[in-house]
Motif scaffolding. Structure first.
Motif, PDB file in Angstrom:
ATOM      1  N   ASN A 188      40.375 -10.610 -22.026  1.00  0.00           N
ATOM      2  CA  ASN A 188      40.997 -10.288 -23.314  1.00  0.00           C
ATOM      3  C   ASN A 188      40.958 -11.496 -24.244  1.00  0.00           C
ATOM      4  N   ASN A 189      41.291 -12.665 -23.697  1.00  0.00           N
ATOM      5  CA  ASN A 189      41.306 -13.879 -24.516  1.00  0.00           C
ATOM      6  C   ASN A 189      39.914 -14.214 -25.039  1.00  0.00           C
ATOM      7  N   ASN A 190      38.904 -14.016 -24.202  1.00  0.00           N
ATOM      8  CA  ASN A 190      37.534 -14.264 -24.647  1.00  0.00           C
ATOM      9  C   ASN A 190      37.138 -13.288 -25.754  1.00  0.00           C
ATOM     10  N   LEU A 191      37.535 -12.042 -25.595  1.00  0.00           N
ATOM     11  CA  LEU A 191      37.233 -11.036 -26.618  1.00  0.00           C
ATOM     12  C   LEU A 191      37.934 -11.378 -27.933  1.00  0.00           C
ATOM     13  N   ALA A 192      39.103 -11.987 -27.850  1.00  0.00           N
ATOM     14  CA  ALA A 192      39.872 -12.341 -29.048  1.00  0.00           C
ATOM     15  C   ALA A 192      39.203 -13.427 -29.874  1.00  0.00           C
ATOM     16  N   THR A 193      38.200 -14.092 -29.317  1.00  0.00           N
ATOM     17  CA  THR A 193      37.505 -15.122 -30.103  1.00  0.00           C
ATOM     18  C   THR A 193      36.860 -14.511 -31.339  1.00  0.00           C
ATOM     19  N   ALA A 194      36.577 -13.217 -31.293  1.00  0.00           N
ATOM     20  CA  ALA A 194      35.980 -12.544 -32.459  1.00  0.00           C
ATOM     21  C   ALA A 194      36.963 -12.520 -33.627  1.00  0.00           C
ATOM     22  N   THR A 195      38.246 -12.450 -33.319  1.00  0.00           N
ATOM     23  CA  THR A 195      39.269 -12.416 -34.363  1.00  0.00           C
ATOM     24  C   THR A 195      39.372 -13.761 -35.075  1.00  0.00           C
ATOM     25  N   ASP A 196      39.198 -14.835 -34.315  1.00  0.00           N
ATOM     26  CA  ASP A 196      39.356 -16.181 -34.864  1.00  0.00           C
ATOM     27  C   ASP A 196      38.045 -16.780 -35.376  1.00  0.00           C
ATOM     28  N   ALA A 197      36.942 -16.083 -35.154  1.00  0.00           N
ATOM     29  CA  ALA A 197      35.619 -16.639 -35.466  1.00  0.00           C
ATOM     30  C   ALA A 197      35.406 -16.788 -36.964  1.00  0.00           C
ATOM     31  N   THR A 212      33.485  -2.066 -33.723  1.00  0.00           N
ATOM     32  CA  THR A 212      34.707  -1.264 -33.652  1.00  0.00           C
ATOM     33  C   THR A 212      35.358  -1.408 -32.279  1.00  0.00           C
ATOM     34  N   PHE A 213      34.557  -1.378 -31.222  1.00  0.00           N
ATOM     35  CA  PHE A 213      35.071  -1.547 -29.865  1.00  0.00           C
ATOM     36  C   PHE A 213      35.854  -2.850 -29.756  1.00  0.00           C
ATOM     37  N   VAL A 214      35.256  -3.942 -30.171  1.00  0.00           N
ATOM     38  CA  VAL A 214      35.891  -5.261 -30.064  1.00  0.00           C
ATOM     39  C   VAL A 214      37.147  -5.327 -30.921  1.00  0.00           C
ATOM     40  N   GLU A 215      37.072  -4.857 -32.147  1.00  0.00           N
ATOM     41  CA  GLU A 215      38.225  -4.925 -33.047  1.00  0.00           C
ATOM     42  C   GLU A 215      39.401  -4.082 -32.544  1.00  0.00           C
ATOM     43  N   VAL A 216      39.115  -2.871 -32.091  1.00  0.00           N
ATOM     44  CA  VAL A 216      40.197  -1.998 -31.608  1.00  0.00           C
ATOM     45  C   VAL A 216      40.784  -2.553 -30.307  1.00  0.00           C
ATOM     46  N   MET A 217      39.935  -3.002 -29.391  1.00  0.00           N
ATOM     47  CA  MET A 217      40.443  -3.564 -28.134  1.00  0.00           C
ATOM     48  C   MET A 217      41.308  -4.783 -28.402  1.00  0.00           C
ATOM     49  N   ASN A 218      40.903  -5.618 -29.355  1.00  0.00           N
ATOM     50  CA  ASN A 218      41.728  -6.775 -29.713  1.00  0.00           C
ATOM     51  C   ASN A 218      43.089  -6.349 -30.251  1.00  0.00           C
ATOM     52  N   LYS A 219      43.112  -5.306 -31.065  1.00  0.00           N
ATOM     53  CA  LYS A 219      44.391  -4.812 -31.596  1.00  0.00           C
ATOM     54  C   LYS A 219      45.271  -4.259 -30.480  1.00  0.00           C
ATOM     55  N   ILE A 220      44.669  -3.514 -29.560  1.00  0.00           N
ATOM     56  CA  ILE A 220      45.420  -2.979 -28.417  1.00  0.00           C
ATOM     57  C   ILE A 220      46.009  -4.118 -27.593  1.00  0.00           C
ATOM     58  N   ASN A 221      45.207  -5.156 -27.353  1.00  0.00           N
ATOM     59  CA  ASN A 221      45.665  -6.281 -26.536  1.00  0.00           C
ATOM     60  C   ASN A 221      46.838  -7.025 -27.177  1.00  0.00           C
ATOM     61  N   VAL A 222      46.948  -6.975 -28.489  1.00  0.00           N
ATOM     62  CA  VAL A 222      48.076  -7.610 -29.176  1.00  0.00           C
ATOM     63  C   VAL A 222      49.312  -6.720 -29.090  1.00  0.00           C
ATOM     64  N   VAL A 223      49.155  -5.434 -29.402  1.00  0.00           N
ATOM     65  CA  VAL A 223      50.338  -4.564 -29.472  1.00  0.00           C
ATOM     66  C   VAL A 223      50.904  -4.195 -28.108  1.00  0.00           C
TER      67      VAL A 223
END
Length: 185
Positions: free
Chosen positions: A129-138, A60-71
């Motif tokens: 942030n970009n490294n954390l976003a790898t979870a979205t593309d994994a 949840t931490f990773v997913e929410v932080m990724n969403k915040i970093n986009v918006v």
């Protein structure tokens, strides 16, 4: 006292000539506001957003932080993020004259601190942030615990550093406004 042909006192004409243009004062005010807004965003992350996210599981931490970093990359945020530095630099141009140096010095300090915040963000927080976003593309399994471990503490450290830089810049810009007021202009 000497009167000019339009009825103004000569001192009034000279004072008006020495004063920075209205655009200088306006740019100084906008620099102060945008810097304050940016310092507030980073402060809010430090004392609420990240504390709240810290209560969630790794996924949840990773997913929410990724969403915040986009918006967060939106025109309103970018106005304060880039505007804090741009308007500080613009304001400094209007205060270059030697009789306005007490104001210029504080604007220059603020511009340097705003630049430092931009460097911290671009060179430290954004790569995390970009490294954390790898979870979205994994594809397949994602090690959310490892992603979070590599992200959370370093990102918080960078965020606090940029919050301090922007708070220092805000303080310097406030003092520049005080100096402007003291100059009687």
């Amino acid at each position: 006292m000497t009167m000019t042909h339009s009825g103004l006192l000569a001192e009034d004409v000279l004072d008006a000539h020495r004063a920075p243009p209205t655009l200088g004062v306006v740019s100084l005010i906008i620099a102060t506001v945008t810097t304050g807004l940016l310092a507030g965003v980073f402060y809010a992350y430090a004392c609420s957003v990240m504390i709240g996210l810290g209560k969630f599981d790794d996924k949840t931490f990773v997913e929410v932080m990724n969403k915040i970093n986009v918006v967060i990359v939106n025109p309103v945020f970018m106005l304060s993020f880039l505007g804090s530095l741009a308007f500080s630099i613009l304001a400094s141009v209007f205060y270059l004259r030697s009789d306005l140096r007490p104001v210029l010095i504080w604007i220059a300090v603020a511009a340097a601190l705003n630049l430092l915040s931009l460097i911290i963000t671009s060179g430290f927080n954004v790569p995390l942030n970009n490294n954390l976003a790898t979870a979205t593309d994994a594809q397949g399994l994602v090690d959310f615990a490892a992603l979070r471990k590599d992200f959370e503490t370093p990102w918080l450290t960078g965020n606090i550093a940029r919050a301090l830089a922007n708070t220092g810049a805000l303080t310097a810009l406030c003092w520049a406004l005080v100096q402007h007021g003291r100059s009687g202009r």
